[in-house]
Scaffold this motif. Structure first.
Motif, short mmCIF file in Angstrom:
data_model
loop_
_atom_site.label_atom_id
_atom_site.label_comp_id
_atom_site.label_asym_id
_atom_site.label_seq_id
_atom_site.Cartn_x
_atom_site.Cartn_y
_atom_site.Cartn_z
N ARG A 79 52.07 90.42 38.36
CA ARG A 79 53.33 91.36 37.96
C ARG A 79 54.08 92.32 38.86
N ALA A 80 53.36 92.75 40.33
CA ALA A 80 54.25 93.49 40.92
C ALA A 80 55.86 92.72 41.17
N GLU A 81 55.75 91.80 41.29
CA GLU A 81 56.26 90.47 41.59
C GLU A 81 57.78 90.34 40.27
N ALA A 82 57.10 90.39 39.31
CA ALA A 82 57.92 89.98 37.98
C ALA A 82 57.83 88.91 37.52
N TYR A 83 56.18 87.61 37.68
CA TYR A 83 56.42 86.63 37.94
C TYR A 83 55.37 86.42 36.90
N ARG A 84 56.31 85.89 35.83
CA ARG A 84 55.52 85.18 34.58
C ARG A 84 55.00 84.12 34.01
N ARG A 85 55.05 83.14 34.77
CA ARG A 85 54.45 81.48 34.58
C ARG A 85 54.37 81.32 36.02
N LEU A 86 53.32 80.79 36.07
CA LEU A 86 52.58 80.28 38.04
C LEU A 86 54.13 79.62 37.95
N ARG A 87 54.97 78.48 36.92
CA ARG A 87 55.66 77.86 37.45
C ARG A 87 56.94 78.79 37.78
N ASP A 88 56.56 80.19 37.79
CA ASP A 88 58.35 80.89 38.52
C ASP A 88 57.80 81.60 39.25
N VAL A 89 56.34 81.83 40.20
CA VAL A 89 55.91 82.09 41.20
C VAL A 89 56.31 80.79 42.54
N PRO A 90 57.16 80.72 43.20
CA PRO A 90 57.70 79.66 44.68
C PRO A 90 55.88 79.20 45.00
N ALA A 91 55.68 77.94 44.96
CA ALA A 91 54.31 77.43 45.87
C ALA A 91 54.07 78.23 46.96
N PRO A 92 54.64 77.98 48.03
CA PRO A 92 54.13 79.15 49.45
C PRO A 92 53.47 80.12 49.11
N VAL A 93 54.36 80.81 47.90
CA VAL A 93 54.48 81.89 47.91
C VAL A 93 53.25 82.53 47.82
N LEU A 94 52.56 81.78 46.43
CA LEU A 94 51.34 82.03 45.90
C LEU A 94 50.42 81.14 46.81
N CYS A 95 50.02 79.75 47.50
CA CYS A 95 49.46 79.69 48.39
C CYS A 95 49.05 80.86 49.58
N GLY A 96 50.08 81.53 49.85
CA GLY A 96 49.87 82.25 51.03
C GLY A 96 48.84 83.70 50.43
N TRP A 97 48.88 84.04 49.05
CA TRP A 97 48.59 84.70 48.35
C TRP A 97 46.16 84.49 48.36
N LEU A 98 46.30 82.54 47.81
CA LEU A 98 45.17 82.41 47.62
C LEU A 98 44.73 82.75 49.67
N ARG A 99 45.78 81.91 50.77
CA ARG A 99 45.44 81.75 52.01
C ARG A 99 44.50 83.26 52.75
N GLU A 100 45.25 84.68 52.16
CA GLU A 100 44.79 85.86 52.59
C GLU A 100 43.23 85.77 51.56
N ALA A 101 43.55 86.00 50.52
CA ALA A 101 41.73 86.53 50.06
C ALA A 101 41.51 84.91 50.73
N ASN A 102 41.32 83.88 51.13
CA ASN A 102 40.17 83.34 51.49
C ASN A 102 40.00 83.03 52.95
N ARG A 103 39.84 84.36 53.49
CA ARG A 103 40.02 85.09 54.81
C ARG A 103 39.13 85.55 54.56
N LEU A 104 38.72 86.19 53.81
CA LEU A 104 37.76 86.81 53.32
C LEU A 104 36.88 86.32 53.08
N GLY A 105 36.40 85.37 52.97
CA GLY A 105 35.69 84.18 52.65
C GLY A 105 35.52 82.77 52.64
N THR A 106 34.74 82.46 51.20
CA THR A 106 35.03 80.46 51.68
C THR A 106 35.41 80.75 49.88
N LEU A 107 36.43 79.80 49.97
CA LEU A 107 37.61 79.65 48.06
C LEU A 107 37.46 78.44 48.04
N ASN A 108 37.37 77.89 47.03
CA ASN A 108 37.94 76.64 46.35
C ASN A 108 38.51 77.57 44.72
#
Length: 686
Positions: A148-177
């Protein structure tokens, strides 16, 4: 053991999902089993979520998964939780939230450390807040707040490296699949620590239909899934077929039964705040080596499954299954693939790629890709010389026959005919004229006896590939459906009518075609490029496996054929999308950038589509390329019969066996100084 399950199909499908762990007698109240499943009915943006946090035996909810006729979609997400911990309905996965006019569904396997709420703040006034106490639901809210902060309204609008970076940020706080979907795209992320890695594979018809299972779940597809391609993701492989382990810290994006994007692991060891509890630090490259080893085994299996020179006409050879076992985890990991595996035939690589479905495999050296970037196409013209010899031999003497030849290359703004000569033996009078499709046609009647008819066509052409490369108008961006004025539709009507097939077959082919449009957001050019590359990647080139009578439906269901079959299927799909398409016959130069060169020793067939404000542009599904400067255009029409290079009728004689031999050569003269000089003289003198 908690399991994730995710499915992406190229068309609406009604799978039958049986939860083996909750069958009658398998569980007690003290060992209840939690599960949840989400799907998007009618290919819409609204998700339906069914979940039972404490399931014991079969019940009305589990019956929904096997018998409900409305259980049909292109995306399915499941979360299967064992009896290790009990939970409430509000904390049962998958979770759903609405943003951007669509439902988002999220499933998570793993645990975040205490303090994750402070590290992944939702802000002072969040729009998305969790209802329960699950870290998984909180993570979905956090992801949607970032979008919402980046005005992405669909998954295809989010650059894959950006979304993966967010998930890695959360992953560093524990385990995440995790698996995430908005009804169109399916995102799969594998834990960077290597915790309970995810496995995936791509299913392609006509492989045996999916009746796959493990200890927890069984998946079956009905008749409507027999022709569906699918990307399947699971915590454990569901069959003994080849499954790919998703590298730790990597992400995969699937859409309509195909992998459309992938983010590779970061270089170096995975690092977190204090390291994941109980998890060793894993070098992501190790899993990559394991994946390459799996590919090597798949290549070996595919090579063993290579068909004989004279294959059975109704048998499709598939790679031998490479089962996954627990021993695979402990087996030594090679540091590189044996060079012999690298040198296997491209056909073997192609069959392995069809099973693995990996984009890096499907695109590696199999085709010459040219995008919309005109700078990738050389501006200098190219000179190609063609030689086409056709021999007909008859047991009995032919005394009277008539023939028609379409062997003279086209002359227009993108292809200049520099020289052409046609020889016919025995010699006979001939006349030439343009037919209704603009093809240069030569007609002749032979009244003298002969046993051998020899036709030789020699040509030289100058190709301006740069002029062919433009696919988009600078004035208007076109999306499906295209709108044609009445006079345009009248003129283009021969190229808009699909072949006469049973309605049920056309409906299924139409669903298949619409899947490409949905996968490419209804962009006309991207849809056509997707069809072109998919036919090249997913369909096997098998000489002598079809005939002139083979229909697009038969090619679609068998997933095999030759250039004319792939062209006919492409034409059918384009016309079902209301895009004018015609059949083109000519030659292809395969001496450059074609690791899997096909049809270089015979006349070739491809497709031309009419793009508004651009004109006719060529797509070669056999080789997965755009028609730029490797193709010599000769004749075109609605289908093969309108553009066949040679045809004729024997009025008297010619009984017994007829034998046909064809020899085609295409030579590049561009770099020959003497020929280039001669060509300049011809061009200047025209």
């Amino acid at each position: 053991m908690t399991q994730l399950l995710a499915l992406s199909f190229d068309g609406p499908t009604s799978p039958r999902i049986r939860l083996r762990a909750v069958e009658a007698g398998a569980r007690s109240l003290d060992a209840a089993y939690g599960w949840g499943l989400a799907w998007y009915p009618s290919e819409g943006a609204a998700a339906m979520v069914v979940k039972d946090p404490t399931s014991v035996g079969t019940n009305a909810l589990t019956d929904v998964l096997t018998a409900w006729e409305r259980f049909s979609a292109t995306v399915f997400l499941g979360h299967l939780r064992g009896a290790a911990k009990r939970t409430t309905h509000q904390d049962t996965q998958p979770f759903r939230r609405t943003w951007g006019g669509r439902d988002w569904v999220f499933g998570h396997n793993g645990d975040l450390r205490t303090g994750y709420r402070e590290a992944l703040s939702l802000g002072d006034d969040p729009v998305f807040e969790p209802v329960g106490a699950s870290d998984s639901e909180y993570l979905l809210c956090w992801l949607l707040e970032r979008m919402r902060a980046e005005a992405y309204r669909r998954l295809r609008d989010v650059p894959a490296p950006v979304l993966c970076g967010w998930l890695r940020e959360a992953n560093r706080l524990g385990t995440l699949n995790c698996v995430l979907s908005d009804g169109s795209d399916l995102v799969v992320y594998s834990d960077g620590w290597g915790y309970r890695p995810l496995y995936w594979r791509r299913h392609l018809p006509p492989e045996p239909m999916l009746d796959v299972l493990n200890d927890e779940v069984e998946l079956r597809l009905g008749a409507d899934g027999a022709s569906r391609a699918a990307v399947m993701v699971s915590t454990q492989p569901l069959s003994d077929a080849v499954w790919c382990r998703l590298d730790p810290g990597s992400m995969l994006v699937a859409r309509r039964g195909a992998v459309v994007d992938r983010v590779e692991p970061e270089d170096g060891p995975w690092e977190g705040i204090d390291g994941a509890p109980g998890m060793p630090r894993i070098d992501p490259s190790a899993a990559g080596v394991e994946g390459m080893a799996r590919l090597s085994r798949a290549l070996d299996a595919a090579a063993r499954a290579t068909p004989s020179p004279d294959p059975e006409p109704d048998v499709v050879t598939s790679p031998e299954p490479t089962p996954w076992t627990e021993e695979d985890e402990a087996s030594p990991r090679p540091t590189l693939i044996d060079e012999a595996a690298r040198s296997e035939s491209t056909a073997a690589l192609h069959r392995a790629a069809r099973v693995l479905g990996a984009p890096e495999v499907l695109r590696a050296g199999l085709s010459r890709e040219v995008g919309d970037d005109l700078e990738s196409v050389p501006e200098a013209p190219r000179i190609l010389e063609t030689y086409h010899e056709t021999l007909y031999r008859y047991d009995a003497m032919v005394e009277h026959s008539a023939h028609r030849f379409r062997l003279r290359p086209l002359h227009d703004a993108t292809q200049e005919l520099l020289d052409h000569a046609l020889e016919v033996e025995p010699a006979c009078p001939a006349r030439d004229y343009p037919d209704v499709f603009g093809n240069h046609t030569v007609e002749t009647v032979i009244r003298q006896p002969y046993r051998v008819l020899r036709i030789v066509a020699r040509s030289r052409v100058l190709i301006h590939g740069h002029r062919r490369a433009r696919l988009r108008s600078s004035v208007q961006h076109h999306r499906l459906p295209l709108v044609w004025m009445p006079w345009q539709r009248q003129f283009l009507s021969p190229y808009l009518l699909p072949p006469e097939l049973p309605e049920s077959q056309l409906r299924e082919l139409s669903t298949y075609a619409l899947g490409f449009a949905a996968r490419q957001d209804h962009d006309v050019v991207e849809t056509l490029k997707d069809i072109n590359q998919t036919i090249h990647s997913d369909y096997a080139y098998v000489p002598q496996s079809t005939s002139l009578a083979t229909t697009p439906w038969q090619v679609f269901t068998s997933r095999r054929g030759v250039c004319q079959d792939f062209a006919n299927l492409f034409i059918c799909l384009a016309r079902l999308l209301d895009i004018p398409a015609r059949y083109r016959v000519g030659y292809i130069y395969t001496g450059r950038m074609y690791a899997d060169a096909r049809q270089g020793d015979a006349s070739h067939a491809w497709v031309e589509v009419y793009l508004p404000r651009i004109g006719w542009r060529g797509f070669d599904p056999t080789n997965g390329t755009l028609v730029i400067d490797d193709h010599v255009r000769v004749a075109c029409g609605r289908h093969y019969a309108d553009a066949t290079p040679t045809e004729g009728t024997l009025y008297k004689g010619g009984g017994g066996l007829e034998r046909l031999a064809v020899d085609v050569k295409v030579v590049d003269l561009t770099d020959r100084a003497d020929d280039r000089a001669a060509t300049r003289w011809v061009v200047e003198g025209r």
